[in-house]
Design a protein around this motif. Structure first.
Motif, mmCIF file in Angstrom:
data_model
loop_
_atom_site.group_PDB
_atom_site.id
_atom_site.type_symbol
_atom_site.label_atom_id
_atom_site.label_comp_id
_atom_site.label_asym_id
_atom_site.label_seq_id
_atom_site.Cartn_x
_atom_site.Cartn_y
_atom_site.Cartn_z
ATOM 1 N N PHE B 129 0.864 -1.200 0.000
ATOM 2 C CA PHE B 129 0.000 0.000 0.000
ATOM 3 C C PHE B 129 0.891 1.237 0.000
ATOM 4 N N ILE B 130 0.270 2.406 -0.223
ATOM 5 C CA ILE B 130 1.011 3.655 -0.037
ATOM 6 C C ILE B 130 0.247 4.489 0.983
ATOM 7 N N SER B 131 0.973 5.285 1.767
ATOM 8 C CA SER B 131 0.302 6.149 2.739
ATOM 9 C C SER B 131 0.058 7.492 2.078
ATOM 10 N N VAL B 132 -1.199 7.880 2.004
ATOM 11 C CA VAL B 132 -1.511 9.175 1.391
ATOM 12 C C VAL B 132 -2.382 9.996 2.319
ATOM 13 N N ARG B 133 -2.284 11.289 2.130
ATOM 14 C CA ARG B 133 -3.110 12.243 2.886
ATOM 15 C C ARG B 133 -4.557 12.004 2.453
ATOM 16 N N THR B 134 -5.453 11.867 3.389
ATOM 17 C CA THR B 134 -6.853 11.709 2.987
ATOM 18 C C THR B 134 -7.418 13.095 2.706
ATOM 19 N N GLY B 135 -8.574 13.151 2.130
ATOM 20 C CA GLY B 135 -9.185 14.431 1.787
ATOM 21 C C GLY B 135 -9.498 14.443 0.320
ATOM 22 N N SER B 136 -9.535 15.636 -0.254
ATOM 23 C CA SER B 136 -9.955 15.720 -1.648
ATOM 24 C C SER B 136 -8.881 15.112 -2.567
ATOM 25 N N ALA B 137 -9.332 14.674 -3.728
ATOM 26 C CA ALA B 137 -8.403 14.057 -4.681
ATOM 27 C C ALA B 137 -7.398 15.095 -5.155
ATOM 28 N N PRO B 138 -6.122 14.714 -5.281
ATOM 29 C CA PRO B 138 -5.133 15.692 -5.765
ATOM 30 C C PRO B 138 -5.366 16.034 -7.234
ATOM 31 N N ASP B 139 -4.827 17.150 -7.659
ATOM 32 C CA ASP B 139 -4.972 17.537 -9.065
ATOM 33 C C ASP B 139 -4.307 16.493 -9.960
ATOM 34 N N ALA B 140 -4.927 16.266 -11.099
ATOM 35 C CA ALA B 140 -4.318 15.331 -12.045
ATOM 36 C C ALA B 140 -3.004 15.901 -12.545
ATOM 37 N N ASN B 141 -2.078 15.060 -12.859
ATOM 38 C CA ASN B 141 -0.775 15.443 -13.426
ATOM 39 C C ASN B 141 0.072 16.332 -12.522
#
Lengths: 228, 246
Positions: B129-141
């Motif tokens: 898995f990867i640990s990512v900040r939850t919340g809104s989806a990051p911008d594409a690209n």
């Protein structure tokens, strides 16, 4: 220390040991072949004997020799340990298992070819290495080669053993690079070419020795005289 | 088409299990292998017998549930196909077909052809898995990814975790599965923070589950329904060695 033990206990760690010792033995095999080509010098073994004396008297070579025997020992022991461990992973066997559709014969039989090579190695050492190194009577190395390869069945046994070695190397060489993580799409074709030299040309080079001595110095000479 | 089926029947994990022979008749050549098993099960239900238990879900080759050994080959003799992709026309009329569950100690049989593949889940939990900040989806690209790496990562990500690699391996090794999962993340920027930790934890878990050692005979790649390349195993080895040695 713990880190090293962890590495050994991991499945990849043991395989890395197999690969490193295997490649080391291939380096030795190459050196062994180059040295043995001196048998073809046509000087009744003068250069070959000199090369032999150099190997025995050089302390650095003697030191490397210890590593070689250690390498052989580790390669055999870990190979057998891995084989036993792998056999235990499937308690209920398949009724029908067509592994041969998916894997080469060489890759499926490394344990068998390895054991055959082990037996060959023992006979090889008792014929050449131990008499030359440890016996009081120093018989000439060249003479020993000539005598050993004048026996038809001994030559056949040698050629058969070299065939098995070729089989073992066919899987082992590329497998070592795979285990060490040194194979990728870009270099795999280059590696396959080098692999061909290793598994085919090294055993062929060694095979030339018994054939040459049998026909030109041993009982095979009579066969030639009969017009064979 | 008519077939004789020799199917492994096992009531539960404790049962010893045995092969039973069934006859199926008038099967359409276009039926899938699973549809043929459905027809057999209908027949068994009508005869008041216990139907053959087998795993299945999407039936379009993307879920990885329907693994079984057909005539000694994982997912049947065809290349790059799951059991649901196997059509009955690939067999000859009147053929006897032997069907077995995946056999490997880390995959205990639950019932008949269903095995417990949760060992794979535990390997994933250990580091896949990867640990990512939850919340809104990051911008594409917002994170550039090199095209070649993206392609390679996608090839690895095609793994559906069906377990055919383990089933087809003479050593029941899970290296191709772990290699696909480790590769996929090691090739992408998002996988970098846990890169070294991940490979070590996943390999440790893999060994703990009792999977065997890879002997590089590449039967896994040959039987993988997604054609995952063994080059990913080389990468896994490389990742593991780099993580251990640095």
């Amino acid at each position: 220390m713990n880190k090293a033990l962890d590495f050994y206990y991991s499945s990849i760690g043991k395989k890395v040991l197999m690969s490193v010792t295997g490649l080391f033995l291939i380096v030795f095999l190459t050196e062994h072949l180059i040295g043995n080509l001196l048998l073809f010098a046509g000087d009744e073994g003068k250069m070959y004997e000199a090369y032999g004396d150099f190997l025995v008297s050089n302390p650095v070579i003697r030191f490397i020799e210890l590593f070689m025997f250690l390498g052989i020992f580790v390669h055999i022991i870990i190979g057998v340990i891995l084989w036993f461990k792998n056999r235990k992973t499937r308690s209920v066997k398949y009724k029908l298992f067509r592994l041969k559709d998916n894997a080469t014969l060489a890759s499926r039989t490394t344990i068998i070819s390895g054991l055959v090579i082990g037996i060959f190695l023992y006979i090889h050492l008792t014929t050449f290495f131990f008499p030359l190194r440890y016996s009081d009577e120093k018989s000439g190395a060249y003479e020993l080669v000539v005598n050993a390869f004048s026996d038809f069945w001994y030559v056949i046994f040698y050629l058969a053993a070299l065939f098995v070695i070729a089989y073992h190397l066919h899987h082992g060489f590329q497998s070592a690079f795979q285990t060490l993580g040194l194979r990728n799409k870009k270099y795999a074709p280059v590696l396959d070419i080098i692999a061909f030299f290793v598994w085919c040309l090294i055993p062929l080079g060694f095979a030339a020795i018994p054939i040459y001595f049998f026909f030109f110095h041993g009982s095979g000479a009579t066969v030639i005289m009969w017009g064979f | 088409m008519n077939f004789t089926l020799k199917i492994w029947r096992q009531k539960n994990q404790k049962d010893e299990g045995r092969f039973e022979t069934y006859e199926v008749k008038n099967i359409s050549p276009d039926a899938s292998f699973l549809e043929m098993l459905d027809i057999l099960n209908n027949q068994l239900v009508l005869e008041n017998c216990d139907p053959v238990a087998f795993d299945h879900d999407c039936r379009e080759g993307i879920c990885g549930s329907c693994g079984m050994m057909i005539n000694g080959r994982a997912h049947g003799k065809g290349r790059k196909q799951a059991t649901c992709d196997v059509r009955m026309r690939s067999f000859t009329d009147g053929e006897t077909i032997t069907v077995e569950p995946w056999r490997a100690n880390p995959f205990p049989v639950i019932k008949d052809l269903i095995v417990d593949r949760s060992a794979f889940d535990r390997i994933m939990q250990a580091g896949g898995f990867i640990s990512v900040r939850t919340g809104s989806a990051p911008d594409a690209n917002s994170i550039p990814v090199c095209k070649d790496n993206a392609e390679e990562a996608m090839d690895a990500a095609a793994c559906i975790g069906c377990g055919a690699c383990v089933a087809a391996c003479p050593n029941s090794s899970a290296m191709l599965f772990v290699a696909a999962k480790v590769s996929q993340l090691a090739l992408l920027p998002q996988g970098q923070p846990e890169r070294k930790e991940r490979v070590q934890r996943m390999i440790t878990q893999m060994d703990k589950e009792g999977f065997g050692n890879c002997s590089n005979n590449y039967a896994c790649e040959a039987e993988c329904p997604k054609g995952i390349s063994v080059m990913h195993i080389a990468r896994l080895n490389r990742e593991f060695l780099t993580a251990k040695l640095t």
